[in-house]
Design an enzyme around this catalytic site. Sequence first.
Site, PDB file in Angstrom:
ATOM      1  N   LYS A 195     -16.962  10.809 -56.459  1.00  0.00           N
ATOM      2  CA  LYS A 195     -17.058  10.520 -55.014  1.00  0.00           C
ATOM      3  C   LYS A 195     -16.221   9.324 -54.600  1.00  0.00           C
ATOM      4  O   LYS A 195     -15.785   8.525 -55.426  1.00  0.00           O
ATOM      5  CB  LYS A 195     -18.538  10.368 -54.619  1.00  0.00           C
ATOM      6  CG  LYS A 195     -19.221  11.744 -54.582  1.00  0.00           C
ATOM      7  CD  LYS A 195     -20.635  11.697 -54.066  1.00  0.00           C
ATOM      8  CE  LYS A 195     -21.198  13.122 -54.030  1.00  0.00           C
ATOM      9  NZ  LYS A 195     -22.650  13.139 -53.863  1.00  0.00           N
ATOM     10  N   ARG A 212     -26.018  15.000 -61.408  1.00  0.00           N
ATOM     11  CA  ARG A 212     -25.258  16.146 -60.883  1.00  0.00           C
ATOM     12  C   ARG A 212     -23.782  15.807 -60.989  1.00  0.00           C
ATOM     13  O   ARG A 212     -23.291  14.922 -60.280  1.00  0.00           O
ATOM     14  CB  ARG A 212     -25.690  16.393 -59.432  1.00  0.00           C
ATOM     15  CG  ARG A 212     -25.025  17.602 -58.781  1.00  0.00           C
ATOM     16  CD  ARG A 212     -25.495  17.755 -57.343  1.00  0.00           C
ATOM     17  NE  ARG A 212     -24.869  18.890 -56.708  1.00  0.00           N
ATOM     18  CZ  ARG A 212     -23.641  18.888 -56.193  1.00  0.00           C
ATOM     19  NH1 ARG A 212     -22.909  17.794 -56.226  1.00  0.00           N
ATOM     20  NH2 ARG A 212     -23.147  19.994 -55.642  1.00  0.00           N
TER      21      ARG A 212
HETATM   22  N1  HH2 Z   1     -23.545  15.883 -53.476  1.00  0.00           N
HETATM   23  C1  HH2 Z   1     -22.827  16.916 -52.986  1.00  0.00           C
HETATM   24  C2  HH2 Z   1     -23.410  18.173 -52.798  1.00  0.00           C
HETATM   25  N2  HH2 Z   1     -24.706  18.386 -53.109  1.00  0.00           N
HETATM   26  N3  HH2 Z   1     -26.774  17.578 -53.921  1.00  0.00           N
HETATM   27  C3  HH2 Z   1     -27.509  16.565 -54.388  1.00  0.00           C
HETATM   28  N4  HH2 Z   1     -28.816  16.762 -54.665  1.00  0.00           N
HETATM   29  N5  HH2 Z   1     -26.991  15.305 -54.574  1.00  0.00           N
HETATM   30  C4  HH2 Z   1     -25.686  15.019 -54.292  1.00  0.00           C
HETATM   31  O1  HH2 Z   1     -25.264  13.847 -54.461  1.00  0.00           O
HETATM   32  C5  HH2 Z   1     -24.862  16.085 -53.797  1.00  0.00           C
HETATM   33  C6  HH2 Z   1     -25.451  17.360 -53.613  1.00  0.00           C
HETATM   34  C7  HH2 Z   1     -21.392  16.701 -52.629  1.00  0.00           C
HETATM   35  O2  HH2 Z   1     -20.556  16.837 -53.732  1.00  0.00           O
HETATM   36  P1  HH2 Z   1     -19.760  18.169 -54.134  1.00  0.00           P
HETATM   37  O3  HH2 Z   1     -20.694  19.323 -54.272  1.00  0.00           O
HETATM   38  O4  HH2 Z   1     -18.965  17.867 -55.331  1.00  0.00           O
HETATM   39  O5  HH2 Z   1     -18.754  18.398 -52.948  1.00  0.00           O
HETATM   40  P2  HH2 Z   1     -18.772  19.312 -51.651  1.00  0.00           P
HETATM   41  O6  HH2 Z   1     -19.981  18.942 -50.852  1.00  0.00           O
HETATM   42  O7  HH2 Z   1     -17.491  18.982 -50.958  1.00  0.00           O
HETATM   43  O8  HH2 Z   1     -18.858  20.751 -52.080  1.00  0.00           O
END
Ligand code: HH2
Length: 300
Positions: free
Chosen positions: A235, A269
Amino acid sequence: MNDASTAKAASTDAARWVVRSGEMDLGRPCVMGILNVTPDSFSDGGLYVEPGAAARRARAMVEAGADLVDVGGESTRPGAEAVDPDEEWSRIGPVLERLEDLGVPVSVDTTRPEVARRALTAGASVLNDVSGLRTAPELAELAAEHGAGLVVMHMRGTPRTMQDDVVYDDLVGEVRAFLERAVDRAVDRGCRPEQVVVDPGVGFGKSVHGNLVLLRNSGAFAVRGRPVLVGPSRKSFIGGVLDLPVDERLEGTLAACVTAFVHGARVFRVHDVRQTRRALDLAAAVEGATRDASRAEPAG
Ligand code: HH2
Protein backbone atom coordinates in the site's frame (compact mmCIF):
# COMPACT_ATOMS: atom_id res chain seq x y z
CA MET A 1 2.36 -4.15 31.62
CA ASN A 2 3.94 -2.25 28.76
CA ASP A 3 2.17 -1.69 25.42
CA ALA A 4 3.53 -4.81 23.78
CA SER A 5 2.60 -7.15 26.62
CA THR A 6 -0.88 -5.61 26.83
CA ALA A 7 -1.28 -6.31 23.13
CA LYS A 8 -0.18 -9.91 23.61
CA ALA A 9 -2.51 -10.42 26.57
CA ALA A 10 -5.39 -9.03 24.51
CA SER A 11 -4.62 -11.30 21.63
CA THR A 12 -4.12 -14.59 23.52
CA ASP A 13 -7.89 -15.15 23.83
CA ALA A 14 -8.15 -14.40 20.17
CA ALA A 15 -6.61 -17.64 18.95
CA ARG A 16 -9.77 -19.15 17.43
CA TRP A 17 -11.58 -18.16 14.27
CA VAL A 18 -14.59 -20.22 13.30
CA VAL A 19 -15.14 -20.24 9.55
CA ARG A 20 -17.67 -22.31 7.74
CA SER A 21 -15.33 -25.08 6.65
CA GLY A 22 -13.73 -25.48 10.07
CA GLU A 23 -11.75 -23.58 12.64
CA MET A 24 -8.58 -21.61 11.92
CA ASP A 25 -5.94 -21.97 14.62
CA LEU A 26 -4.46 -18.50 14.98
CA GLY A 27 -1.73 -19.74 17.34
CA ARG A 28 0.41 -19.53 14.20
CA PRO A 29 0.20 -16.29 12.18
CA CYS A 30 -2.45 -16.77 9.49
CA VAL A 31 -1.69 -15.69 5.92
CA MET A 32 -4.62 -14.65 3.69
CA GLY A 33 -3.57 -14.57 0.02
CA ILE A 34 -5.07 -11.78 -2.12
CA LEU A 35 -6.71 -12.71 -5.41
CA ASN A 36 -8.15 -9.65 -7.15
CA VAL A 37 -10.18 -10.62 -10.21
CA THR A 38 -10.61 -7.00 -11.26
CA PRO A 39 -9.31 -4.96 -14.18
CA ASP A 40 -8.23 -2.06 -11.95
CA SER A 41 -6.87 -3.15 -8.54
CA PHE A 42 -3.94 -0.97 -7.54
CA SER A 43 -1.23 -3.63 -7.72
CA ASP A 44 -2.54 -6.77 -9.46
CA GLY A 45 -5.39 -5.29 -11.55
CA GLY A 46 -5.94 -7.15 -14.83
CA LEU A 47 -3.58 -10.05 -14.05
CA TYR A 48 -6.21 -12.61 -12.99
CA VAL A 49 -9.43 -11.60 -14.73
CA GLU A 50 -9.44 -14.86 -16.72
CA PRO A 51 -10.93 -17.51 -14.34
CA GLY A 52 -8.33 -20.17 -15.24
CA ALA A 53 -5.47 -17.76 -14.46
CA ALA A 54 -7.19 -16.79 -11.21
CA ALA A 55 -7.56 -20.43 -10.13
CA ARG A 56 -3.89 -21.11 -10.93
CA ARG A 57 -2.89 -18.09 -8.87
CA ALA A 58 -5.03 -19.31 -5.93
CA ARG A 59 -3.40 -22.78 -6.04
CA ALA A 60 0.07 -21.24 -6.22
CA MET A 61 -0.68 -19.15 -3.14
CA VAL A 62 -1.85 -22.25 -1.23
CA GLU A 63 1.31 -24.09 -2.27
CA ALA A 64 3.30 -21.06 -1.01
CA GLY A 65 1.68 -21.30 2.42
CA ALA A 66 -1.62 -19.36 2.30
CA ASP A 67 -4.06 -20.42 5.03
CA LEU A 68 -6.96 -18.91 3.11
CA VAL A 69 -7.51 -17.02 -0.15
CA ASP A 70 -9.51 -13.78 -0.41
CA VAL A 71 -11.23 -13.25 -3.77
CA GLY A 72 -12.28 -9.71 -4.69
CA GLY A 73 -14.30 -8.52 -7.71
CA GLU A 74 -14.26 -4.79 -6.99
CA SER A 75 -11.28 -2.54 -6.38
CA THR A 76 -11.45 -0.52 -3.17
CA ARG A 77 -8.35 1.56 -3.91
CA PRO A 78 -8.72 5.26 -3.04
CA GLY A 79 -11.00 6.99 -5.54
CA ALA A 80 -12.39 3.74 -7.01
CA GLU A 81 -15.95 3.86 -8.38
CA ALA A 82 -18.42 1.20 -7.21
CA VAL A 83 -19.22 -1.63 -9.66
CA ASP A 84 -22.63 -3.09 -10.31
CA PRO A 85 -23.39 -6.28 -8.26
CA ASP A 86 -24.06 -8.35 -11.42
CA GLU A 87 -20.70 -7.25 -12.81
CA GLU A 88 -19.02 -8.07 -9.49
CA TRP A 89 -20.57 -11.53 -9.46
CA SER A 90 -19.66 -12.19 -13.10
CA ARG A 91 -16.02 -11.71 -12.09
CA ILE A 92 -16.12 -13.79 -8.89
CA GLY A 93 -18.59 -16.60 -9.70
CA PRO A 94 -16.55 -18.48 -12.35
CA VAL A 95 -13.49 -18.32 -10.09
CA LEU A 96 -15.28 -19.72 -7.03
CA GLU A 97 -16.53 -22.62 -9.17
CA ARG A 98 -12.91 -23.54 -9.87
CA LEU A 99 -11.84 -23.29 -6.23
CA GLU A 100 -14.17 -25.92 -4.75
CA ASP A 101 -11.24 -28.27 -4.09
CA LEU A 102 -8.71 -25.59 -3.14
CA GLY A 103 -7.98 -27.21 0.22
CA VAL A 104 -8.14 -23.97 2.25
CA PRO A 105 -11.12 -21.72 3.02
CA VAL A 106 -12.09 -19.14 0.40
CA SER A 107 -13.02 -15.65 1.54
CA VAL A 108 -14.97 -13.17 -0.60
CA ASP A 109 -14.21 -9.46 -0.39
CA THR A 110 -17.61 -7.83 -0.91
CA THR A 111 -19.94 -5.32 0.70
CA ARG A 112 -23.01 -6.53 -1.19
CA PRO A 113 -25.47 -9.04 0.28
CA GLU A 114 -26.58 -10.32 -3.15
CA VAL A 115 -22.98 -11.13 -4.06
CA ALA A 116 -22.27 -12.59 -0.61
CA ARG A 117 -25.33 -14.85 -0.77
CA ARG A 118 -24.30 -16.29 -4.13
CA ALA A 119 -20.70 -16.68 -2.96
CA LEU A 120 -21.78 -18.62 0.14
CA THR A 121 -23.99 -20.85 -2.00
CA ALA A 122 -20.95 -21.45 -4.22
CA GLY A 123 -18.91 -22.58 -1.21
CA ALA A 124 -17.19 -19.47 0.22
CA SER A 125 -16.26 -19.80 3.92
CA VAL A 126 -15.60 -16.17 4.89
CA LEU A 127 -17.15 -12.78 4.09
CA ASN A 128 -14.67 -9.89 4.11
CA ASP A 129 -16.61 -6.64 4.53
CA VAL A 130 -14.48 -3.51 4.14
CA SER A 131 -17.45 -1.37 5.19
CA GLY A 132 -17.56 -2.95 8.67
CA LEU A 133 -21.31 -3.72 8.33
CA ARG A 134 -22.16 -0.07 7.57
CA THR A 135 -23.22 -0.66 3.97
CA ALA A 136 -25.21 -3.84 4.58
CA PRO A 137 -25.62 -5.22 8.10
CA GLU A 138 -27.45 -8.17 6.45
CA LEU A 139 -23.99 -9.56 5.69
CA ALA A 140 -23.83 -10.57 9.36
CA GLU A 141 -27.13 -12.48 9.01
CA LEU A 142 -25.76 -14.31 5.99
CA ALA A 143 -22.56 -15.19 7.85
CA ALA A 144 -24.65 -16.40 10.80
CA GLU A 145 -26.95 -18.49 8.61
CA HIS A 146 -24.02 -20.24 6.90
CA GLY A 147 -21.67 -20.39 9.90
CA ALA A 148 -19.18 -18.40 7.82
CA GLY A 149 -16.29 -16.30 9.09
CA LEU A 150 -16.79 -12.52 8.93
CA VAL A 151 -14.10 -9.83 8.68
CA VAL A 152 -15.29 -6.37 9.74
CA MET A 153 -12.99 -3.53 8.69
CA HIS A 154 -12.82 0.15 9.65
CA MET A 155 -13.25 2.70 6.91
CA ARG A 156 -14.65 6.24 7.07
CA GLY A 157 -16.79 7.09 4.02
CA THR A 158 -16.39 5.04 0.84
CA PRO A 159 -13.33 4.22 -1.30
CA ARG A 160 -14.30 7.16 -3.54
CA THR A 161 -14.28 9.67 -0.66
CA MET A 162 -12.18 8.12 2.10
CA GLN A 163 -8.95 10.06 1.46
CA ASP A 164 -10.77 13.44 1.49
CA ASP A 165 -10.40 13.67 5.25
CA VAL A 166 -7.73 11.68 7.05
CA VAL A 167 -7.64 13.73 10.26
CA TYR A 168 -8.88 12.08 13.46
CA ASP A 169 -9.02 13.48 17.02
CA ASP A 170 -8.11 10.06 18.37
CA LEU A 171 -7.43 7.56 15.59
CA VAL A 172 -6.91 4.46 17.75
CA GLY A 173 -9.91 5.28 19.97
CA GLU A 174 -12.20 5.96 16.99
CA VAL A 175 -11.19 2.79 15.16
CA ARG A 176 -11.60 0.72 18.33
CA ALA A 177 -15.07 2.14 18.99
CA PHE A 178 -16.08 1.50 15.37
CA LEU A 179 -14.88 -2.12 15.55
CA GLU A 180 -16.65 -2.67 18.87
CA ARG A 181 -19.91 -1.49 17.30
CA ALA A 182 -19.30 -3.74 14.29
CA VAL A 183 -18.68 -6.86 16.42
CA ASP A 184 -21.77 -6.09 18.52
CA ARG A 185 -23.83 -5.59 15.36
CA ALA A 186 -22.62 -8.94 14.02
CA VAL A 187 -23.55 -10.68 17.26
CA ASP A 188 -26.95 -8.92 17.39
CA ARG A 189 -27.60 -10.28 13.91
CA GLY A 190 -26.87 -13.85 14.97
CA CYS A 191 -23.12 -14.42 14.55
CA ARG A 192 -21.17 -16.16 17.27
CA PRO A 193 -18.31 -13.90 18.38
CA GLU A 194 -15.87 -16.66 17.32
CA GLN A 195 -16.88 -16.09 13.69
CA VAL A 196 -15.72 -12.47 13.67
CA VAL A 197 -12.26 -11.01 12.96
CA VAL A 198 -11.60 -7.26 13.18
CA ASP A 199 -9.45 -5.08 10.90
CA PRO A 200 -8.37 -1.46 11.51
CA GLY A 201 -8.38 -0.78 7.75
CA VAL A 202 -4.80 0.09 6.83
CA GLY A 203 -4.91 2.40 3.77
CA PHE A 204 -8.62 3.17 4.12
CA GLY A 205 -8.97 6.89 4.88
CA LYS A 206 -5.76 7.27 6.87
CA SER A 207 -2.63 9.39 6.49
CA VAL A 208 0.80 7.79 6.09
CA HIS A 209 1.45 8.41 9.78
CA GLY A 210 -2.02 7.16 10.70
CA ASN A 211 -1.32 3.83 9.01
CA LEU A 212 1.92 3.48 10.99
CA VAL A 213 0.01 4.23 14.21
CA LEU A 214 -2.56 1.54 13.36
CA LEU A 215 0.14 -1.09 12.79
CA ARG A 216 2.02 -0.09 15.97
CA ASN A 217 -1.21 -0.45 17.95
CA SER A 218 -2.51 -3.62 16.29
CA GLY A 219 -3.19 -5.37 19.60
CA ALA A 220 -5.40 -2.50 20.77
CA PHE A 221 -7.97 -3.45 18.13
CA ALA A 222 -8.60 -6.92 19.57
CA VAL A 223 -11.95 -5.64 20.83
CA ARG A 224 -14.30 -8.11 22.50
CA GLY A 225 -11.31 -10.50 22.43
CA ARG A 226 -11.47 -10.93 18.65
CA PRO A 227 -8.37 -11.55 16.48
CA VAL A 228 -6.93 -8.70 14.42
CA LEU A 229 -6.36 -8.83 10.66
CA VAL A 230 -4.15 -6.26 8.91
CA GLY A 231 -3.82 -5.59 5.18
CA PRO A 232 -0.71 -3.45 4.57
CA SER A 233 0.35 -5.26 1.39
CA ARG A 234 2.11 -2.98 -1.15
CA LYS A 235 0.00 0.00 0.00
CA SER A 236 0.89 3.62 -0.60
CA PHE A 237 1.95 4.39 3.01
CA ILE A 238 4.93 2.07 2.33
CA GLY A 239 5.74 4.18 -0.71
CA GLY A 240 5.26 7.26 1.49
CA VAL A 241 7.89 6.11 3.98
CA LEU A 242 10.38 4.42 1.63
CA ASP A 243 9.72 6.48 -1.52
CA LEU A 244 9.23 3.36 -3.62
CA PRO A 245 6.72 2.45 -6.36
CA VAL A 246 4.11 -0.26 -5.90
CA ASP A 247 6.24 -3.04 -7.44
CA GLU A 248 9.06 -2.40 -4.95
CA ARG A 249 7.15 -2.60 -1.71
CA LEU A 250 7.83 -6.23 -0.74
CA GLU A 251 10.32 -5.49 2.05
CA GLY A 252 8.08 -2.73 3.39
CA THR A 253 5.15 -5.14 3.40
CA LEU A 254 7.15 -7.75 5.30
CA ALA A 255 8.31 -5.20 7.86
CA ALA A 256 4.74 -3.97 8.32
CA CYS A 257 3.43 -7.51 8.83
CA VAL A 258 6.15 -8.50 11.26
CA THR A 259 5.80 -5.38 13.40
CA ALA A 260 2.00 -5.73 13.40
CA PHE A 261 2.41 -9.37 14.47
CA VAL A 262 4.74 -8.41 17.32
CA HIS A 263 2.13 -5.86 18.42
CA GLY A 264 -0.74 -8.34 18.36
CA ALA A 265 -2.13 -8.88 14.80
CA ARG A 266 -2.84 -12.50 13.86
CA VAL A 267 -4.13 -12.53 10.26
CA PHE A 268 -2.23 -10.92 7.35
CA ARG A 269 -3.83 -10.13 3.99
CA VAL A 270 -1.01 -10.07 1.43
CA HIS A 271 -0.09 -10.48 -2.23
CA ASP A 272 3.35 -12.01 -1.57
CA VAL A 273 2.40 -15.16 0.27
CA ARG A 274 5.63 -17.16 0.30
CA GLN A 275 7.79 -14.30 1.58
CA THR A 276 5.21 -13.26 4.18
CA ARG A 277 4.81 -16.85 5.39
CA ARG A 278 8.57 -17.13 5.95
CA ALA A 279 8.90 -13.73 7.62
CA LEU A 280 6.00 -14.38 10.00
CA ASP A 281 7.12 -17.91 10.86
CA LEU A 282 10.53 -16.56 11.79
CA ALA A 283 8.97 -13.70 13.78
CA ALA A 284 6.77 -16.21 15.61
CA ALA A 285 9.82 -18.35 16.41
CA VAL A 286 11.63 -15.31 17.82
CA GLU A 287 8.58 -14.35 19.89
CA GLY A 288 8.31 -17.93 21.18
CA ALA A 289 12.01 -17.95 22.05
CA THR A 290 11.59 -14.78 24.11
CA ARG A 291 9.05 -16.53 26.27
CA ASP A 292 11.33 -19.63 26.67
CA ALA A 293 14.48 -17.60 27.27
CA SER A 294 15.53 -19.64 30.30
CA ARG A 295 15.66 -22.93 28.32
CA ALA A 296 19.29 -24.06 27.91
CA GLU A 297 20.15 -25.03 24.33
CA PRO A 298 23.43 -25.49 22.51
CA ALA A 299 24.51 -22.34 20.69
CA GLY A 300 23.67 -22.29 16.98
N1 HH2 B 1 -7.45 -3.91 1.54
C1 HH2 B 1 -7.92 -3.94 0.27
C2 HH2 B 1 -9.03 -4.71 -0.07
N2 HH2 B 1 -9.67 -5.45 0.87
N3 HH2 B 1 -9.87 -6.19 3.10
C3 HH2 B 1 -9.44 -6.16 4.37
N4 HH2 B 1 -10.10 -6.86 5.31
N5 HH2 B 1 -8.36 -5.40 4.76
C4 HH2 B 1 -7.66 -4.64 3.87
O1 HH2 B 1 -6.70 -3.95 4.28
C5 HH2 B 1 -8.09 -4.65 2.50
C6 HH2 B 1 -9.22 -5.44 2.15
C7 HH2 B 1 -7.23 -3.13 -0.78
O2 HH2 B 1 -6.14 -3.79 -1.32
P1 HH2 B 1 -6.15 -4.65 -2.67
O3 HH2 B 1 -7.20 -5.71 -2.62
O4 HH2 B 1 -4.79 -5.14 -2.90
O5 HH2 B 1 -6.47 -3.60 -3.80
P2 HH2 B 1 -7.79 -3.17 -4.56
O6 HH2 B 1 -8.78 -2.70 -3.53
O7 HH2 B 1 -7.34 -2.08 -5.48
O8 HH2 B 1 -8.34 -4.37 -5.29
